[in-house]
Design a protein around this motif. Structure first.
Motif, mmCIF file in Angstrom:
data_model
loop_
_atom_site.group_PDB
_atom_site.id
_atom_site.type_symbol
_atom_site.label_atom_id
_atom_site.label_comp_id
_atom_site.label_asym_id
_atom_site.label_seq_id
_atom_site.Cartn_x
_atom_site.Cartn_y
_atom_site.Cartn_z
ATOM 1 N N PHE A 49 -4.434 -4.369 -14.761
ATOM 2 C CA PHE A 49 -4.178 -4.959 -13.440
ATOM 3 C C PHE A 49 -5.246 -3.815 -12.937
ATOM 4 O O PHE A 49 -5.946 -3.747 -12.250
ATOM 5 N N TRP A 140 -1.501 4.133 -12.377
ATOM 6 C CA TRP A 140 -2.086 3.322 -11.129
ATOM 7 C C TRP A 140 -1.759 3.837 -10.096
ATOM 8 O O TRP A 140 -2.522 3.783 -8.665
ATOM 9 N N ASN A 210 5.635 -12.206 2.119
ATOM 10 C CA ASN A 210 4.971 -10.726 1.734
ATOM 11 C C ASN A 210 3.431 -11.499 0.434
ATOM 12 O O ASN A 210 2.229 -10.787 0.280
ATOM 13 N N ASP A 213 -1.594 -10.904 1.904
ATOM 14 C CA ASP A 213 -2.139 -9.263 2.245
ATOM 15 C C ASP A 213 -3.259 -9.767 2.173
ATOM 16 O O ASP A 213 -3.857 -10.113 0.761
ATOM 17 N N MET A 216 -5.420 -8.605 -1.134
ATOM 18 C CA MET A 216 -5.551 -9.919 -1.748
ATOM 19 C C MET A 216 -5.609 -11.546 -2.286
ATOM 20 O O MET A 216 -7.061 -11.518 -2.231
ATOM 21 N N ASP A 262 5.598 -3.522 5.065
ATOM 22 C CA ASP A 262 4.714 -3.877 3.985
ATOM 23 C C ASP A 262 3.279 -4.146 5.044
ATOM 24 O O ASP A 262 2.915 -3.513 5.547
ATOM 25 N N ASN A 263 3.346 -5.926 5.088
ATOM 26 C CA ASN A 263 2.192 -5.780 5.281
ATOM 27 C C ASN A 263 1.927 -6.536 7.535
ATOM 28 O O ASN A 263 3.309 -6.917 7.627
ATOM 29 N N ASP A 300 -1.440 -3.641 5.416
ATOM 30 C CA ASP A 300 -0.309 -2.592 5.536
ATOM 31 C C ASP A 300 -0.002 -2.636 7.312
ATOM 32 O O ASP A 300 -0.918 -2.006 7.723
ATOM 33 N N GLY A 377 7.479 -6.162 -0.550
ATOM 34 C CA GLY A 377 6.089 -6.383 -1.185
ATOM 35 C C GLY A 377 5.870 -5.853 -2.454
ATOM 36 O O GLY A 377 6.731 -5.118 -2.897
ATOM 37 N N LEU A 379 3.430 -3.438 -3.167
ATOM 38 C CA LEU A 379 2.806 -1.789 -3.566
ATOM 39 C C LEU A 379 4.727 -0.902 -3.623
ATOM 40 O O LEU A 379 4.286 0.071 -4.711
ATOM 41 N N ARG A 382 6.158 -1.336 -6.776
ATOM 42 C CA ARG A 382 5.834 -0.527 -7.889
ATOM 43 C C ARG A 382 6.020 1.079 -7.225
ATOM 44 O O ARG A 382 6.541 2.001 -8.466
ATOM 45 N N LYS A 415 2.625 -9.410 -7.380
ATOM 46 C CA LYS A 415 1.694 -9.873 -7.594
ATOM 47 C C LYS A 415 0.759 -8.477 -8.417
ATOM 48 O O LYS A 415 -1.287 -7.863 -8.336
HETATM 49 O O1 LIG Z 1 2.008 -4.210 -0.869
HETATM 50 P P1 LIG Z 1 1.262 -5.825 -1.333
HETATM 51 O O2 LIG Z 1 0.951 -5.649 -0.178
HETATM 52 O O3 LIG Z 1 2.422 -6.707 -1.511
HETATM 53 O O4 LIG Z 1 0.441 -5.605 -2.128
HETATM 54 C C1 LIG Z 1 -0.275 -4.570 -2.370
HETATM 55 C C2 LIG Z 1 -0.910 -4.751 -3.651
HETATM 56 O O5 LIG Z 1 -1.768 -5.902 -2.608
HETATM 57 O O6 LIG Z 1 -2.096 -3.756 -4.372
HETATM 58 C C3 LIG Z 1 -2.312 -4.278 -5.080
HETATM 59 C C4 LIG Z 1 -3.412 -3.877 -6.598
HETATM 60 O O7 LIG Z 1 -4.326 -3.115 -5.482
HETATM 61 C C5 LIG Z 1 -0.537 -4.154 -5.369
HETATM 62 O O8 LIG Z 1 0.451 -3.654 -6.051
HETATM 63 C C6 LIG Z 1 -0.645 -6.030 -4.948
HETATM 64 O O9 LIG Z 1 -1.696 -6.463 -5.228
#
Ligand SMILES: O=P(O)(O)OC[C@@]1(O)O[C@H](CO)[C@@H](O)[C@@H]1O
Length: 460
Positions: A49, A140, A210, A213, A216, A262-263, A300, A377, A379, A382, A415
């Motif tokens: 992705f 990423w 969540n 957003d 996405m 998050d959002n 966000d 969320g 992000l 991650r 996501k």
């Molecule tokens: O943190 P959120 O809003 O749940 O998602 C953030 C996001 O939309 O951005 C990134 C892709 O560009 C991914 O981490 C995820 O899909």
């Protein structure tokens, strides 16, 4: 390592486009396989992705942002002053240059506009290996955070636009559009008594909030979300909501719960609803919200969005229960049951959470005063995992690599293509059914890494 074959034919199907992409792949050393286990995600891997993000999504996001600036120039001039006409021209030109940087996989440039986090950001960029410091070679997470920080620095350069939130319209429209769903849920959750079952229901409501957003899935929440929570349980690939309850009720007073938001919009509503329940049910003395210092990943929450939301409720002429809800929330801010934390640049820098102790120990210590920290969320997930491609069965707590200021709970709709703490073969089976399941937000996890109360924490 889990196989997922995200479609990466990002351009149109014309032969020329395919030839150009083949040349791009060769020139930029794009790898046609997925990252191996424990390697970080990066756009240098074709079937990820991350690659689709920088090949298609991010250039598209900038294109759409430019179009919205051009379309809304009259309103922007009204808000920011006549001279914004000239600042907009230079801003649009700079955004086009940024888009060109991505398309040509250029190396990250230092941030040149002075802001509170400029020095920290430039230190971060300088710390990257030279072979991981461009759009299609970097981790990423690093590259995507750099993208949104570069966008902000372009607006920072102009006097008239430096306080302009270029995603605000989308966040406000999305919030207003989900008012009926918020009202339905508010009515069904009023006066919920303290119980494990109700706590778990609100945690699940929060995780499914969540799904909405704006970077996405443009779709809004299910009107019958609360009534369908039981059905949605089938899509919870990990559900440790009972463990979250058990950990929280063991906490020592005064119980503080941190929510790393998050959002904005519907998801923030579910966070506020959870916060309201924690206070009303006596499960927490204080709920502390961490929001973003700058416009981030389109939807966000910033401090302005947080205050806008409370005003949206307390001044509602359409939904009577919004008024009382909004007034109660504002009362929480006044009596400090709710804290809107000072915005920290940590949430909008490329470092992942395992580096917090080292780069911003004061935030780590602050969070360690909470009984529980809820990260909302994808992000933030991650950021917790450092975009590392863990085996999907690796325990969530192991994947935090020492980040444990307090018990850490993740409420994440999936996501992006990293996972952990899942039952064996889950990813493989889901990918067989739908190779793109992991970028749809249709599945989610509720996970917790428990911090045992008596364990000490050495910052060093
Ligand atoms: O943190 P959120 O809003 O749940 O998602 C953030 C996001 O939309 O951005 C990134 C892709 O560009 C991914 O981490 C995820 O899909």
């Amino acid at each position: 390592m889990d196989s997922s074959s995200i479609q990466t034919t990002v351009g149109d199907s014309s032969a020329t486009a395919n030839e150009e992409e083949a040349k791009f792949i060769e020139k930029n050393l794009i790898v046609v396989t997925k990252p191996i286990a424990n390697e970080e995600l990066s756009a240098r891997f074709l079937p990820t992705f991350a690659y689709v993000t920088f090949k298609k999504r991010s250039p598209g996001l900038i294109r759409d942002l430019v179009a919205s600036l051009q379309e809304n120039e009259p309103e922007i001039i009204k808000e920011c002053g006549e001279y914004a006409h000239f600042d907009l021209k230079r801003t649009i030109w700079s955004l086009e240059l940024l888009r060109d940087d991505i398309k040509h996989n250029r190396e990250f440039q230092p941030i040149r506009v002075k802001s509170p986090d400029t020095e920290h950001w430039n230190k971060f960029i300088a710390s990257l290996n030279s072979d991981s410091r461009s759009w299609f070679s970097a981790v990423w997470l690093h590259a995507e955070c750099y993208l949104y920080r570069r966008i902000w620095s372009i607006f920072q350069r102009s006097d008239t636009l430096k306080n302009f939130d270029y995603f605000a319209d989308q966040k406000i429209m999305a919030a207003r559009a989900t008012a009926p769903q918020m009202n339905a849920i508010l009515l069904s959750t009023m006066g919920m008594e303290r119980s494990q079952e109700n706590f778990q229901r609100l945690l699940k409501l929060c995780v499914w909030g969540n799904r909405c957003d704006l970077s996405m899935t443009k779709k809004g929440p299910d009107m019958m979300l609360l009534q369908k929570l039981k059905q949605y349980d089938a899509d919870l690939l990990a559900d440790q909501s009972a463990d979250v309850w058990n950990d929280l009720i063991e906490a020592y007073d005064p119980v503080y719960v941190d929510i790393v938001c998050d959002n904005a919009g519907f998801e923030l509503f579910t966070d506020l609803l959870l916060g309201d329940y924690l206070i009303q049910a006596g499960l927490a003395e204080r709920v502390r919200f961490h929001v973003k210092a700058i416009p981030w990943f389109v939807s966000d929450v910033t401090a302005n969005d947080f205050h806008w939301m409370l005003k949206f409720f307390s001044s509602s002429a359409t939904y009577p229960h919004f008024k009382s809800f909004g007034r109660r929330l504002r009362g929480y801010l006044r009596n400090r049951s709710f804290i809107l934390c000072d915005t920290s640049y940590f949430w909008t820098i490329g470092y992942d959470c395992s580096r917090m102790k080292e780069v911003l120990p004061c935030l780590y210590v602050y969070m360690s005063t909470a009984a529980l920290a809820i990260f909302k969320g994808d992000l933030n997930y991650r950021k917790l995992l450092g975009d590392i491609n863990y085996n999907s069965t690796d325990p969530f707590s192991d994947c935090l690599r020492g980040f444990l200021p307090t018990s850490v709970c993740a409420l994440r709709t999936i996501k992006s293509d990293i996972y952990c703490g899942l039952p064996v073969c889950t990813v493989e089976w889901l990918t067989e059914e739908d190779p793109e399941w992991m970028i749809t937000g249709s599945k989610a996890v509720i996970q917790i890494a428990v911090k045992h109360r008596l364990s000490g924490d050495i910052l060093a």
